[in-house]
Enzyme design. Structure first.
Site, PDB file in Angstrom:
ATOM      1  N   GLY A 227      -0.523   4.121   2.490  1.00  0.00           N
ATOM      2  CA  GLY A 227       0.489   3.526   3.352  1.00  0.00           C
ATOM      3  C   GLY A 227      -0.001   3.085   4.709  1.00  0.00           C
ATOM      4  CD  GLU A 268      -2.573   8.733  -4.504  1.00  0.00           C
ATOM      5  OE1 GLU A 268      -1.571   7.985  -4.478  1.00  0.00           O
ATOM      6  OE2 GLU A 268      -2.585   9.816  -5.098  1.00  0.00           O
ATOM      7  N   PRO A 269      -5.291   4.741  -0.613  1.00  0.00           N
ATOM      8  CG  PRO A 269      -7.274   4.057   0.408  1.00  0.00           C
ATOM      9  CD  PRO A 269      -6.629   5.241  -0.273  1.00  0.00           C
ATOM     10  N   GLY A 270      -4.177   1.419  -1.057  1.00  0.00           N
ATOM     11  CA  GLY A 270      -4.231   0.236  -1.923  1.00  0.00           C
ATOM     12  C   GLY A 270      -4.344  -0.980  -1.046  1.00  0.00           C
ATOM     13  NE  ARG A 307       3.018  -7.649   0.035  1.00  0.00           N
ATOM     14  CZ  ARG A 307       3.051  -7.736   1.346  1.00  0.00           C
ATOM     15  NH1 ARG A 307       2.678  -8.853   1.955  1.00  0.00           N
ATOM     16  NH2 ARG A 307       3.457  -6.713   2.081  1.00  0.00           N
ATOM     17  CE1 TYR A 311       8.686  -4.668  -1.789  1.00  0.00           C
ATOM     18  CE2 TYR A 311       6.782  -6.081  -2.145  1.00  0.00           C
ATOM     19  CZ  TYR A 311       7.578  -5.023  -2.538  1.00  0.00           C
ATOM     20  OH  TYR A 311       7.264  -4.323  -3.672  1.00  0.00           O
ATOM     21  CB  CYS A 338      13.555 -24.145 -10.272  1.00  0.00           C
ATOM     22  SG  CYS A 338      15.151 -24.966 -10.228  1.00  0.00           S
ATOM     23  CD  GLU A 339      15.422 -18.594  -8.724  1.00  0.00           C
ATOM     24  OE1 GLU A 339      16.305 -18.486  -7.850  1.00  0.00           O
ATOM     25  OE2 GLU A 339      15.589 -18.308  -9.920  1.00  0.00           O
ATOM     26  CE1 TYR A 366       1.051  -2.827  -4.822  1.00  0.00           C
ATOM     27  CE2 TYR A 366       0.357  -3.008  -2.534  1.00  0.00           C
ATOM     28  CZ  TYR A 366       0.568  -2.238  -3.660  1.00  0.00           C
ATOM     29  OH  TYR A 366       0.287  -0.896  -3.630  1.00  0.00           O
TER      30      TYR A 366
END
EC number: 4.1.1.20
Length: 411
Positions: A227, A268-270, A307, A311, A338-339, A366
């Site tokens: 995080g 646990e870094p991503g 993202r 988010y 088409c959004e 991500y």
């Protein structure tokens, strides 16, 4: 990404040339940046036994995983499929932790069969684990510390309403299961959320976990999750890793002394490891002059980078076809799906032309892993630049890839 005579480069690789060679849209990852972030984390926790477990859901490309392995990073997976990819990338079972989240028990059994370390997040699965394995298989338990942290509620996982982890109030029930099945609990895990700006959150979590852990005498590991905040634009707040490392290392050493033996501290870094390494390169299809604003329509969208829409995430955008000193204009950057498909709103960029290439930054985490074939669009190719060489690490999809598992019914 650096500028050399108005050419945008990564490790001497010209990004515009990469687009010519591999087409657009194109994901590009800077292996040197990944290595830099790994070393930053290692250096922050020099004084204790610290292990990095890459949260590979951020980017599961097998070549990225292979690089992590080369850099001495271990791995955290959240599905049997991620586990299989990690094994193919060269990780040994002992280097893999499987963190379950409300999964069917057969997934846990599958991972036990491969001898990876299991992390369980609910009492029901913990009881089934005890019934089947007793103390013959070591296990971690994921605790929800009831501490809120993260960039927004969608990526905050440690608060009391979260689906993740066993509530810390259920400690008596955990201890009952340990006694009933002689469970071999070797680690306590927690993950508070993503994009945590303030290191105090980790310090507060540490206090809770240290106190909780004292009733578990056979621990080998404490896993604080990930995080860490990364910068998305100039002047953005980042987690101060040096300060965090000093504070957590001191309190962890004090805990180990009180506990009576030295444990390993895991993170646990991503996003922290891969976000800043990645760029999504896309072409301007249309410069659309509206009465109120000008839109740049790209040949990518939420199907490749969800993202911003999911988010409200900020991603810096650079027009790499134009000099940074070119005359500027305000744009909204939008996708071709088409959004409503906003990528970046009200950005001042060098005046753009159709055919220009834009680089969307912080796309290493991500991005591709959350990509889809929505609107039957192909997912992009991926390129990893490492030691000044560009490697194609995923081919662009074709129509056949989309059709492969479909069955045409003969009515």
């Amino acid at each position: 990404m650096i500028v050399r005579e108005d050419r945008y480069c990564i490790q001497n690789q010209d990004l515009l040339e990469l687009c010519q060679n591999y087409g657009t849209p194109l994901y590009v990852y800077d292996g040197a940046k990944i290595e830099e972030k790994v070393n930053t984390l290692k250096n922050a926790f020099k004084g204790i036994k610290m292990k990095i477990k890459y949260a590979c859901k951020a980017n599961t490309n097998i070549s990225v995983l292979k690089l992590m392995n080369k850099l001495g990073v271990e791995i955290d997976v959240v599905s049997p499929q991620e586990m299989a990819i990690a094994l193919k990338a060269g990780f040994s079972p002992e280097q893999i932790t499987y963190t379950s989240s409300g999964v069917s028990f057969d997934e846990i059994e599958e991972c036990v069969t491969e001898n990876v370390l299991i992390n369980i997040d609910n009492l029901s699965s913990l009881e089934k684990f005890g019934q089947k394995y007793g103390n013959s298989v070591p296990v971690l338990i994921r605790i929800r510390p009831n501490i809120e942290g993260g960039g927004n509620l969608k990526i905050s996982t440690g608060h009391k309403e979260s689906k993740f982890g066993i509530a810390i109030e259920q400690k008596p029930a955990i201890l009952d299961l340990i006694k009933k099945y002689d469970l071999n609990i070797v680690g306590i895990h927690q993950h508070t959320g993503s994009d945590i700006k303030d290191g105090k959150t980790f310090v507060n979590v540490a206090k809770v976990i240290f106190e909780f852990a004292m009733d578990f005498p056979n621990l080998k590991y404490l896993d604080f999750g990930g995080g860490f905040k990364v910068a998305y634009k100039e002047g953005d707040i980042e987690t101060d890793m040096k300060d965090l490392g000093e504070k957590i290392s001191a309190s962890f050493s004090e805990f180990c002394q009180k506990y009576g033996k030295d444990l390993e501290l895991w993170f646990e870094p991503g996003k922290f490891l891969v976000s800043e390494s990645g760029y999504l390169l896309a072409q301007v299809n249309v410069v659309k002059e509206n009465p109120t604003k000008t839109l740049l329509g790209l040949n990518t969208g939420l199907n490749h980078l969800i993202r911003p829409m999911m988010y409200d995430a900020f991603h810096d955008v650079v027009n790499i076809s134009k000099s940074a000193e070119s005359s500027k204009k305000m744009y909204d950057v939008v996708g071709y799906i088409c959004e409503t498909d906003d990528i970046a709103k009200e950005r001042e960029l060098p005046e753009a032309s159709e055919g220009d290439i834009l680089a969307i930054k912080n796309a290493g985490a991500y991005g591709f892993t959350m990509a889809s074939n929505y609107n039957a669009r192909f997912r992009p190719a991926e390129v990893l630049i490492y030691e000044n060489k560009a490697h194609l690490i995923r081919k662009r999809e074709t129509l056949q890839d989309i059709l492969n598992n479909q069955v045409l019914v003969d009515f």
